[in-house]
Design an enzyme around this catalytic site. Structure first.
Site, PDB file in Angstrom:
ATOM      1  N   LYS A 144      -6.621 -13.670  -8.009  1.00  0.00           N
ATOM      2  CA  LYS A 144      -7.724 -14.004  -7.470  1.00  0.00           C
ATOM      3  C   LYS A 144      -8.198 -12.709  -7.885  1.00  0.00           C
ATOM      4  O   LYS A 144      -7.629 -11.585  -8.198  1.00  0.00           O
ATOM      5  CB  LYS A 144      -6.458 -13.923  -6.772  1.00  0.00           C
ATOM      6  CG  LYS A 144      -7.808 -14.244  -4.987  1.00  0.00           C
ATOM      7  CD  LYS A 144      -7.799 -14.135  -3.759  1.00  0.00           C
ATOM      8  CE  LYS A 144      -8.982 -13.413  -2.958  1.00  0.00           C
ATOM      9  NZ  LYS A 144      -8.278 -13.535  -1.812  1.00  0.00           N
TER      10      LYS A 144
ATOM     11  N   LYS B  55     -11.287  -7.109  -5.961  1.00  0.00           N
ATOM     12  CA  LYS B  55     -12.286  -5.966  -6.619  1.00  0.00           C
ATOM     13  C   LYS B  55     -11.765  -4.307  -6.424  1.00  0.00           C
ATOM     14  O   LYS B  55     -12.084  -3.878  -6.954  1.00  0.00           O
ATOM     15  CB  LYS B  55     -13.386  -5.461  -5.199  1.00  0.00           C
ATOM     16  CG  LYS B  55     -13.030  -5.295  -4.017  1.00  0.00           C
ATOM     17  CD  LYS B  55     -14.156  -5.062  -2.405  1.00  0.00           C
ATOM     18  CE  LYS B  55     -13.709  -5.272  -1.520  1.00  0.00           C
ATOM     19  NZ  LYS B  55     -13.767  -5.037  -0.327  1.00  0.00           N
TER      20      LYS B  55
ATOM     21  N   LYS C 156       0.561  -1.285  -0.372  1.00  0.00           N
ATOM     22  CA  LYS C 156       0.317   0.098  -0.254  1.00  0.00           C
ATOM     23  C   LYS C 156       0.850   1.264  -0.297  1.00  0.00           C
ATOM     24  O   LYS C 156       1.041   2.968  -0.674  1.00  0.00           O
ATOM     25  CB  LYS C 156      -1.170  -0.193   0.643  1.00  0.00           C
ATOM     26  CG  LYS C 156      -2.076  -1.258   0.806  1.00  0.00           C
ATOM     27  CD  LYS C 156      -3.468  -1.095   1.668  1.00  0.00           C
ATOM     28  CE  LYS C 156      -4.761  -1.098   1.503  1.00  0.00           C
ATOM     29  NZ  LYS C 156      -5.552  -1.335   2.654  1.00  0.00           N
TER      30      LYS C 156
END
Ligand code: TRP
Length: 340
Positions: free
Chosen positions: A203, A206, A121
């Site tokens: 994977k 979203k 992040k």
């Protein structure tokens, strides 16, 4: 009264958190939330909309408010009954923030520096590497430990955070005497791992910038079918699972989870059919399975008053449990009560 309470078998506790957003994917649904409702029979379950975590990334206030309602509505639309589960909003229970400070003073700088999500992040949000982003896992530990949680259903990306929560619990228990239950991760069995439709080795996420890679729970039927029709597959033609056929393996898995059939049954059902027909069939089944969820969501999101009642009930129940743990922690650490 006392007798009744001591005679009651204490159920084990399940705890999980999701970011405030109505934008969940079929990966979140099939891999996690759909199975949550089964827990509520045998466990005492807490599901939290983690709005405090979400402000580690800058939020537009009006949007955050809207997405908090959406998050709650989507949980319920997926089948979580607010009477049988404690559904609540993290910031409504101030004990989370308070315990987070206390646990932060029992967490090492070095431990937090090793968190891979922090490193990722920080790279993604290089202009806003704030202290909250760094201490994010401490707040998550506080969420879990406040409720004396036994089991935490999580995806593999949160495994390291759960390990840290366990380390913090053990350290606190060793330093100040037995206080926290040490939680165990629960990872759903393989098969429920839903991959990206565009890059089936990864994977379904979203936050994937490629909208065709993701099917959202609230996507319209036409979009769902279009996304499945465009799903990346190999150059073969038979509907059978196999090594290196990540795209087809993923579609068979999705069809299997949606229909409740085994992968072998799905292969048999589509023997002799081509990829094109199969992709359309997966899309149609997916749209059919999601339709009742979407209808329930539409009903709930239009009923703000009801959602607020659920928020109130959840906050009350959660606060009751959280207060007990926090006061225990404060006593053990040597804090004084306000003299009465
Ligand atoms: N960090 C989790 C995520 O991003 C969300 C979360 C917050 C959570 N608190 C939690 C998950 C407690 C499980 C338990 O997915």
């Amino acid at each position: 009264m006392n007798e009744v309470m001591t005679n009651e078998v204490k159920k084990k506790i399940v705890y999980s958190g999701v970011q405030p957003s109505g934008n969940l994917t079929i990966g979140n649904y099939l891999g996690a939330i759909k199975n949550f409702s089964a827990f509520s029979e045998d466990y005492e379950c807490y599901y939290c909309v983690v709005d405090l975590h979400s402000v580690t990334v800058r939020q537009v206030p009006a949007e955050l408010r809207k997405r908090t309602y959406e998050g709650l509505a989507v949980y319920m639309a997926c089948g979580l009954d607010p009477q049988k589960n404690t559904l609540y909003v993290q910031s409504h229970v101030h004990e989370h923030a308070e315990l987070s400070w206390l646990l932060g003073c029992n967490t090492m700088f070095g431990e937090l520096s090793r968190m891979t999500q922090f490193k990722d992040k920080s790279r993604k949000h290089a202009e806003n590497i704030n202290a909250g982003l760094f201490t994010y896992p401490v707040l998550m530990a506080a969420d879990i430990l406040l409720y004396q949680t036994d089991i935490v259903p999580i995806g593999s990306d949160q495994k390291q955070h759960l390990e840290l929560a366990r380390d913090i619990a053990v350290r606190f228990n060793t330093t100040y005497s037995e206080t926290f239950k040490v939680p165990e991760p629960y990872m759903p069995k393989s098969g429920a791992r839903i991959m990206s439709l565009a890059e089936p080795t990864q994977k379904m996420s979203k936050s994937d910038p490629n909208a065709n890679a993701i099917v959202y729970i609230l996507d319209k039927k036409d979009d769902i079918i279009r996304k499945f029709r465009r799903a990346v597959t190999d150059s073969g033609s038979e509907i059978v699972m196999g090594e290196g056929k990540d795209g087809i393996n993923n579609l068979i898995t999705i069809y299997s989870v949606l229909s409740g059939k085994t992968c072998e049954e799905v292969e048999r059902e589509f023997a002799g059919k081509g990829y094109g027909d199969f992709k359309t069939a997966v899309g149609e089944l997916c749209a059919d399975v999601l339709r009742p969820v979407q209808e329930e969501y539409a009903r709930l999101i239009a009923d703000k008053k009801y959602l607020e009642e659920v928020m109130k009930l959840g906050a009350e129940r959660a606060s009751y449990a959280a207060r007990r743990t926090l006061s225990k922690v404060k006593r053990k650490m040597g804090f004084t009560d306000i003299p009465r």
